[in-house]
Design an enzyme around this catalytic site. Sequence first.
Site, PDB file in Angstrom:
ATOM      1  N   ASP A 184       0.726  -1.177  -0.038  1.00  0.00           N
ATOM      2  CA  ASP A 184       0.048   0.052  -0.041  1.00  0.00           C
ATOM      3  C   ASP A 184       0.825   1.213   0.067  1.00  0.00           C
ATOM      4  O   ASP A 184       2.021   1.276   0.768  1.00  0.00           O
ATOM      5  CB  ASP A 184      -0.636  -0.171   1.211  1.00  0.00           C
ATOM      6  CG  ASP A 184      -1.946  -1.043   1.204  1.00  0.00           C
ATOM      7  OD1 ASP A 184      -2.233  -1.233  -0.121  1.00  0.00           O
ATOM      8  OD2 ASP A 184      -2.530  -1.326   2.079  1.00  0.00           O
ATOM      9  N   HIS A 235      -0.145   0.343   7.935  1.00  0.00           N
ATOM     10  CA  HIS A 235       0.617   1.523   7.648  1.00  0.00           C
ATOM     11  C   HIS A 235       1.324   2.314   8.452  1.00  0.00           C
ATOM     12  O   HIS A 235       1.433   1.760   9.540  1.00  0.00           O
ATOM     13  CB  HIS A 235      -0.686   2.443   7.019  1.00  0.00           C
ATOM     14  CG  HIS A 235      -1.441   1.816   5.887  1.00  0.00           C
ATOM     15  ND1 HIS A 235      -2.652   2.180   5.798  1.00  0.00           N
ATOM     16  CD2 HIS A 235      -1.150   0.752   5.061  1.00  0.00           C
ATOM     17  CE1 HIS A 235      -3.243   1.305   5.012  1.00  0.00           C
ATOM     18  NE2 HIS A 235      -2.393   0.631   4.204  1.00  0.00           N
ATOM     19  N   CYS A 340      -4.271   9.750   6.363  1.00  0.00           N
ATOM     20  CA  CYS A 340      -5.154   9.037   5.490  1.00  0.00           C
ATOM     21  C   CYS A 340      -5.996   9.446   4.311  1.00  0.00           C
ATOM     22  O   CYS A 340      -6.106   8.959   3.345  1.00  0.00           O
ATOM     23  CB  CYS A 340      -5.585   7.918   6.250  1.00  0.00           C
ATOM     24  SG  CYS A 340      -4.748   7.063   7.811  1.00  0.00           S
TER      25      CYS A 340
END
Length: 356
Positions: A184, A235, A340
């Site tokens: 990601d 993340h 985000c």
Amino acid sequence: MSRTAAVNSWDEFTQLREIVVGDATHARVPRMTDPSAWLACYPTLTPAELGAVHQGEFPRQVIEESNEDLAELVETLRELGVKTHRPPAVDHRREFTSPDWSADGYISYCPRDITLIVGSTIIEVPSPMRSRYFEVFNLRPMFQDYLREGAGWIAGPRPQLRDELYEWDDLGRPLLGEAEPVFDAANVLRLGRDLFYQISRSGNELGMRWLASTLHLIDPELRLHPLRGVYGYTHIDSTIALLRPGLVLLNPERITPDAVPEPFDTWDILWCPEMATAPTALPHTLSERWISMNLLMVNPDTAIVDATQPALLRALESKGITVIPRRLRHARVLGGGFHCVTLDIVRDGGKEDYLS
């Protein structure tokens, strides 16, 4: 590189000029029979615990209040002079199949997760989550416009996401293997000519090798630094936040003073205070309480920060940062803070060498 290019974003903190903000519409929890969804959404839950997880579309209140908060964020950014885009969400209610698997959709709340901007180049990343396969499509019209205006636009190897990519730990929980390169974009932090890549359940070693080779093609002066053993779940941006050159916000639960990654061990470190918590709309959330340290730097002296975290606001102000408190009432449920839910397209910074 022209600072007036259609796309120009090399870092996380120089003056912000243009940005994308996400959309919570149609956000849903994919079915947990898919190991990639389990891995991405609830990697700490055991098989027994997973059975109690809400699946399907999030409650209407969660979606409506999240979109209200995102609209307030858009208004704030525009008042600050930032050109702000709000592309409509993908219809995640639609199912899709490959020759090897089928999946339902996920979310358009976090555009940071699936697109990496490096200078004037847009990189669509090969996410390890099947439900994200078409998530980037709502951004494609913008990317085509940027391409016409001179930006670069590439995509990672389209992943097959077969079952052999997913391994299992001793408790029966999924792990990310090395069958193909996947990661990601939110596994990456940018610092001018240097980028940092977190090895975790949302980014594997092979994905880092692909990104390193691609960055070399974009510009041989770019350097990619691996972060191993920092945070193994997903993340990076609720563990490390780059505030300005020489100042970093670190998560004290995931990083200890004697294990600060280089080069941040020589920087001024702001240890994130303990996060205040409140009841959530669902018992199982996509993010832990530390999502509240997930902030957006508008410039090196200004940050948009979770309004429910007074200790963090004071800590940032102690470093001379002006804080703009805003709310994301369902950040934990939907899995995204202010970093985000945004994707910066243009910042003033260039390919600076901040580490020499």
